[in-house]
Design an enzyme around this catalytic site. Structure first.
Site, PDB file in Angstrom:
ATOM      1  N   GLY A  61     -21.206  23.852  63.485  1.00 32.81           N
ATOM      2  CA  GLY A  61     -20.092  24.785  63.660  1.00 32.81           C
ATOM      3  C   GLY A  61     -19.584  25.326  62.342  1.00 32.81           C
ATOM      4  O   GLY A  61     -18.998  26.396  62.285  1.00 32.81           O
ATOM      5  N   ALA A  99     -18.337  20.944  63.987  1.00 34.75           N
ATOM      6  CA  ALA A  99     -17.283  20.584  64.942  1.00 34.75           C
ATOM      7  C   ALA A  99     -16.924  19.121  64.705  1.00 34.75           C
ATOM      8  O   ALA A  99     -17.715  18.366  64.151  1.00 34.75           O
ATOM      9  CB  ALA A  99     -17.793  20.785  66.367  1.00 34.75           C
ATOM     10  N   GLU A 132     -27.357  20.066  64.994  1.00 39.08           N
ATOM     11  CA  GLU A 132     -26.915  19.641  66.317  1.00 39.08           C
ATOM     12  C   GLU A 132     -27.982  18.849  67.081  1.00 39.08           C
ATOM     13  O   GLU A 132     -27.663  17.941  67.830  1.00 39.08           O
ATOM     14  CB  GLU A 132     -26.478  20.844  67.156  1.00 39.08           C
ATOM     15  CG  GLU A 132     -25.158  21.451  66.730  1.00 39.08           C
ATOM     16  CD  GLU A 132     -25.301  22.489  65.633  1.00 39.08           C
ATOM     17  OE1 GLU A 132     -26.326  22.505  64.935  1.00 39.08           O
ATOM     18  OE2 GLU A 132     -24.345  23.278  65.454  1.00 39.08           O
TER      19      GLU A 132
HETATM   20  N1  T1G Z   1     -17.095  15.175  62.835  1.00 31.60           N
HETATM   21  C1  T1G Z   1     -16.323  14.071  62.703  1.00 31.60           C
HETATM   22  N2  T1G Z   1     -16.467  13.177  61.682  1.00 31.60           N
HETATM   23  C2  T1G Z   1     -17.445  13.428  60.781  1.00 31.60           C
HETATM   24  C3  T1G Z   1     -18.289  14.555  60.870  1.00 31.60           C
HETATM   25  C4  T1G Z   1     -18.071  15.451  61.961  1.00 31.60           C
HETATM   26  N3  T1G Z   1     -18.789  16.563  62.102  1.00 31.60           N
HETATM   27  N4  T1G Z   1     -19.168  14.498  59.827  1.00 31.60           N
HETATM   28  C5  T1G Z   1     -18.872  13.405  59.129  1.00 31.60           C
HETATM   29  N5  T1G Z   1     -17.843  12.752  59.692  1.00 31.60           N
HETATM   30  C6  T1G Z   1     -17.212  11.523  59.193  1.00 31.60           C
HETATM   31  C7  T1G Z   1     -18.147  10.325  59.247  1.00 31.60           C
HETATM   32  O1  T1G Z   1     -18.105   9.718  60.529  1.00 31.60           O
HETATM   33  C8  T1G Z   1     -17.578   9.448  58.147  1.00 31.60           C
HETATM   34  O2  T1G Z   1     -16.400   8.833  58.679  1.00 31.60           O
HETATM   35  C9  T1G Z   1     -17.105  10.458  57.102  1.00 31.60           C
HETATM   36  O3  T1G Z   1     -16.941  11.706  57.809  1.00 31.60           O
HETATM   37  C10 T1G Z   1     -18.106  10.653  55.972  1.00 31.60           C
HETATM   38  O4  T1G Z   1     -19.362  10.945  56.603  1.00 31.60           O
HETATM   39  C11 T1G Z   1     -20.311  23.565  68.022  1.00 31.60           C
HETATM   40  C12 T1G Z   1     -21.621  21.286  68.430  1.00 31.60           C
HETATM   41  C13 T1G Z   1     -21.362  16.088  56.276  1.00 31.60           C
HETATM   42  C14 T1G Z   1     -23.636  15.514  55.409  1.00 31.60           C
HETATM   43  O5  T1G Z   1     -23.856  16.994  62.628  1.00 31.60           O
HETATM   44  O6  T1G Z   1     -24.187  15.092  58.395  1.00 31.60           O
HETATM   45  O7  T1G Z   1     -20.875  21.448  65.015  1.00 31.60           O
HETATM   46  O8  T1G Z   1     -17.103   6.436  58.282  1.00 31.60           O
HETATM   47  O9  T1G Z   1     -20.585   8.967  55.638  1.00 31.60           O
HETATM   48  O10 T1G Z   1     -22.931  10.728  53.590  1.00 31.60           O
HETATM   49  O11 T1G Z   1     -22.419  24.109  67.275  1.00 31.60           O
HETATM   50  O12 T1G Z   1     -21.309  13.402  57.400  1.00 31.60           O
HETATM   51  O13 T1G Z   1     -15.652   7.613  56.629  1.00 31.60           O
HETATM   52  O14 T1G Z   1     -14.746   7.030  58.912  1.00 31.60           O
HETATM   53  O15 T1G Z   1     -21.833  10.909  56.703  1.00 31.60           O
HETATM   54  O16 T1G Z   1     -21.296  12.345  52.427  1.00 31.60           O
HETATM   55  C15 T1G Z   1     -22.602  19.258  63.526  1.00 31.60           C
HETATM   56  C16 T1G Z   1     -22.491  15.509  60.587  1.00 31.60           C
HETATM   57  C17 T1G Z   1     -21.571  18.736  64.463  1.00 31.60           C
HETATM   58  C18 T1G Z   1     -22.793  16.998  60.494  1.00 31.60           C
HETATM   59  C19 T1G Z   1     -21.647  14.152  54.767  1.00 31.60           C
HETATM   60  N6  T1G Z   1     -22.426  18.682  62.208  1.00 31.60           N
HETATM   61  N7  T1G Z   1     -22.101  14.966  59.306  1.00 31.60           N
HETATM   62  O17 T1G Z   1     -22.437  12.994  54.550  1.00 31.60           O
HETATM   63  O18 T1G Z   1     -20.637  11.209  54.492  1.00 31.60           O
HETATM   64  S1  T1G Z   1     -21.808  19.342  66.105  1.00 31.60           S
HETATM   65  C20 T1G Z   1     -23.076  17.545  61.878  1.00 31.60           C
HETATM   66  C21 T1G Z   1     -23.040  14.746  58.315  1.00 31.60           C
HETATM   67  C22 T1G Z   1     -21.427  20.992  65.975  1.00 31.60           C
HETATM   68  C23 T1G Z   1     -21.339  23.241  67.001  1.00 31.60           C
HETATM   69  C24 T1G Z   1     -21.861  21.857  67.097  1.00 31.60           C
HETATM   70  C25 T1G Z   1     -22.522  14.052  57.091  1.00 31.60           C
HETATM   71  C26 T1G Z   1     -22.289  14.991  55.889  1.00 31.60           C
HETATM   72  P1  T1G Z   1     -15.931   7.386  58.083  1.00 31.60           P
HETATM   73  P2  T1G Z   1     -20.691  10.430  55.900  1.00 31.60           P
HETATM   74  P3  T1G Z   1     -21.862  11.778  53.662  1.00 31.60           P
END
Ligand code: T1G
Length: 696
Positions: free
Chosen positions: A100, A61, A123
């Site tokens: 998500g 998400a 999450e």
């Molecule tokens: N939402 C919004 N922005 C995100 C994002 C996300 N899910 N993931 C990454 N970004 C942005 C981050 O802030 C950065 O922005 C850029 O992307 C690159 O990220 C309903 C409730 C995917 C492994 O927890 O683990 O789904 O600084 O530097 O090192 O059940 O990003 O460039 O402006 O980390 O290559 C669950 C979170 C959400 C995954 C990539 N998902 N992201 O790593 O790049 S909750 C997560 C990561 C959810 C549902 C629930 C990592 C990555 P900027 P980065 P990276």
């Protein structure tokens, strides 16, 4: 323009998403997919393929949308649309399908995964639980054990494990899109919604195992218990009831205090390595890194550099120490292979990239040299002087010093612009934090190179200015001071440690001091101007060192450590020393509450942080949260010292510091000007940025 495109090829509706940087399931993506699916009912369409462009499948998400008014279609609406699509839907996964993103794939009928891709439910790292059916679908497809592993640990699994667990149908060895289209051609596809699979079998052993993991590794966090409860519900109730239970638990986590704290950190950690005022300079090329000093820090730094693919040349004035250090790095590499963290090729590659310099000239080819010699300015000056002679003028010269004046070291170089501090945290190949200390003359190119280096090391690089202790260690002095004074006033070291451990730290200040070595602080304090610290707070520390009780390394410090173990036991000898110091100071001990311990240690930390932020040592308030959580064990679920302060209320903090000044004097208890200023206008410490303040 919509991030979602669609085309029909051989009766296959291909829905492609391209939403940089990581295909987060933002509103535009959800809306586009639901709209694209409306075309699946056509007779021209037999099957649907869901695939992403860019570096990864859906990363989850859109975290930046949380806390804002929801926009329809929700993720649940999109997932329902996928599951109710009249034609079979295939998800093609590359990069990482997380949260998500994985839940979206599980709503499809088939899943194909690139060999190097991973899937996960992280999450819990955001103080949340999967909120789009993950806790109900994973157990149906793969059982409770893997569901709990994914959702409680928050760690992704490989494509191989995903296929073994039947979460994914097949692995694509190469071109994912071609593999998916071939799979579609070769397979008799049907609708097979996961929700219609049998109710999973309860696995109490798995629940006990992962509950124990949460208690041990995620102490204090509320999401792990919630996610275990949600997975448990998948076995006891029909699908919709389980989904409802998951939703209830998700909303509870979302509306609690821990998730905003942890989500704030998620973005703060990514912001930390950006400069408030961007630099117009290209990074220098780095290939060969020299590490001078082969003690624990030097060994960790060398291992970290090798892990990022750099050639590493180790150097030490003591040849025996050099051999030992070199072999310790080799042992780390061998350990990584044994634990399956690296492949055989990576193992041999890293060994091949590691070498030893027999003299200073042996470092002349280095693009960067990090000195990690003893924390003594005279020794560091000697090393800098020698390095400056043999290195190219454009080679970067970095000090791993944790306190000392980087500008004074830069003055020793013919090219002070190439000098900076790279403060690693021990063990340097494991700890994610790196303080990048910018000297007065450090060039833009060197700074940009250092930030790129931090990213290549997969560390969180936090830029800071030069002061004694930079960000973390400077704030630590206030924290340690109050802990020491509280013991003089009547608390025991055990009580102080226990109170701060209950607050959420992995260990208290006295256990930490024993681990670091009491003699380190002892030596540092003797080099300081007495006006710079509260000597009384360290009289017990000093007496212990003078008795040879230096901490874990001598099996005795504040605590006793039996049989070479690292488990601290209270020691009557320490209590006697405390009593003697109190009587020497004329102090009559009083009862000290745990609440007072936490308050004084936290307010000292917060106030010192506000002082250094006001001085421009840190770029922004959220950086201080990042430093303290990633370098000093501040509990992640509290968001860091400034997030904690903002939650307490800055006006409350100001008045409490003023009350402490009345009680204990204003030598240390004076409200930082920035703290008072932000309190007066009801602004946040975490959101403060020096650049913004300059522009305002
Ligand atoms: N939402 C919004 N922005 C995100 C994002 C996300 N899910 N993931 C990454 N970004 C942005 C981050 O802030 C950065 O922005 C850029 O992307 C690159 O990220 C309903 C409730 C995917 C492994 O927890 O683990 O789904 O600084 O530097 O090192 O059940 O990003 O460039 O402006 O980390 O290559 C669950 C979170 C959400 C995954 C990539 N998902 N992201 O790593 O790049 S909750 C997560 C990561 C959810 C549902 C629930 C990592 C990555 P900027 P980065 P990276």
């Amino acid at each position: 323009m919509s991030p979602v495109s669609r085309e029909v090829q051989d009766k296959c509706l291909i829905i492609t998403i391209n939403h940089a940087p990581v295909n987060a399931l933002s509103h535009a993506v959800r809306d586009g997919i639901v709209a694209a699916l409306s075309g699946a009912g056509s007779d021209d369409v037999d099957v649907v393929l869901l695939i992403c462009d860019g570096r990864t499948f859906f990363s989850g998400a859109d975290i930046s949308e949380f806390g804002k008014p929801p926009k329809s279609p929700s993720l649940a609406d999109m997932i329902d649309a996928l599951e109710q699509c009249p034609k079979p839907v295939i998800a093609a996964i590359h990069g990482q399908a997380l949260g998500g993103g994985l839940e979206t794939a599980l709503a499809c009928d088939y899943r194909i995964m690139d060999a190097s891709a991973r899937i996960g439910l992280p999450e819990v790292t955001l103080g949340l639980i999967p909120g789009a059916g993950g806790t109900q679908r994973v157990p149906r497809l793969a059982g409770m054990e893997i569901a709990l592993e994914l959702a409680v640990s928050g760690k992704p699994i490989s494509a191989e494990r995903a296929v073994d667990a039947k979460l994914v149908d097949c692995i694509s060895p190469e071109n994912l899109r071609q593999t998916a289209l071939r799979f579609i051609k070769q397979t008799r596809l049907t609708k097979r919604p996961v929700r219609e699979m049998p109710v999973p079998i309860m696995d109490e052993a798995a629940i006990e195992k992962w509950s124990g993991f949460a208690r041990k590794k995620l102490a204090g966090q509320t999401a792990p218990d919630a996610v275990i409860e949600a997975v448990r519900a998948s076995c006891q109730e029909d699908f919709l009831a389980g989904l409802t239970r998951e939703r209830e638990l998700f909303v509870d986590c979302m509306s609690g205090a821990q998730s905003p704290a942890m989500r704030q950190l998620f973005f703060a950690e990514r912001l930390a390595s950006k400069l408030e005022v961007p630099l117009q300079a290209d990074p220098l090329s780095l290939r060969t890194v020299g590490v001078v000093g082969t003690g624990t820090m030097g060994v960790g730094i060398a291992a970290a550099m090798l892990g990022a693919g750099y050639d590493v040349i180790m150097s030490d004035a003591n040849t025996d120490a050099l051999t030992v250090g070199h072999d310790r790095v080799g042992a780390i590499i061998d350990g990584d292979l044994a634990k399956g963290r690296i492949t055989g090729a990576e193992h041999s590659g890293r060994h091949a990239k590691l070498s030893k310099a027999q003299d200073w000239a042996g470092l002349s080819a280095c693009d960067l040299v990090v000195e990690a010699v003893f924390e003594d300015m005279e020794i560091k000056k000697l090393v800098f002087g020698e390095l400056d002679k043999v290195l190219r003028p454009d080679a970067i010269l970095a000090s791993n010093t944790s306190y000392l004046d980087v500008d004074a070291l830069a003055q020793l170089s013919r090219n002070p612009e190439r000098v900076l501090g790279l403060h690693f945290f021990s063990p340097a190949h494991i700890m994610k934090l790196l303080e990048i200390v910018r000297g007065e003359q450090t060039s833009d190119a060197v700074m940009v190179t250092a930030l790129k280096l931090a990213k290549s090391l997969r560390k969180i690089g936090v830029v800071c200015g030069v002061c004694h202790g930079f960000i973390g260690n400077r704030m630590l002095t206030g924290y340690a001071r109050e802990a020491g004074l509280l013991v003089l006033e009547g608390a025991s070291p055990e009580q102080v440690d226990k109170a701060l451990k209950s607050f959420g730290f992995p260990m208290g200040p006295f256990t930490m001091a024993d681990m670091a070595g009491l003699d380190i602080g002892y030596a540092n304090r003797r080099k300081l101007d007495p006006r710079q610290f509260e000597a009384r707070a360290f009289h017990v520390h000093d007496q212990l060192v003078e008795m040879g009780r230096k901490g874990q390394k001598t099996q005795a410090g504040f605590y006793r450590y039996e049989g070479g173990e690292r488990i601290p036991s209270a020691d009557a000898a320490t209590s006697k020393i405390v009593t003697s110091v109190r009587s020497r100071e004329g102090i009559v001990p009083r009862d000290v509450s745990d609440a007072e311990i936490v308050e004084r240690c936290m307010l000292a930390l917060i106030n010192e942080g506000a002082l250094l932020l006001g001085e421009g040592i840190a770029q922004r308030g959220s950086d201080i949260n990042v430093v303290y959580v990633n370098g000093y064990g501040f509990p992640r679920w509290r968001g860091g010292p400034f997030h904690y302060a903002d939650a307490l209320g800055l006006n409350q903090i100001v008045s409490r510091i003023e009350a402490l000044a009345d009680q204990h004097g204003s030598r240390w208890w004076h409200v930082a000007p920035l703290l008072r200023e932000l309190a007066e206008v009801d602004r946040s410490l975490s959101d403060y940025s020096s650049a913004i303040s300059q522009s305002n």
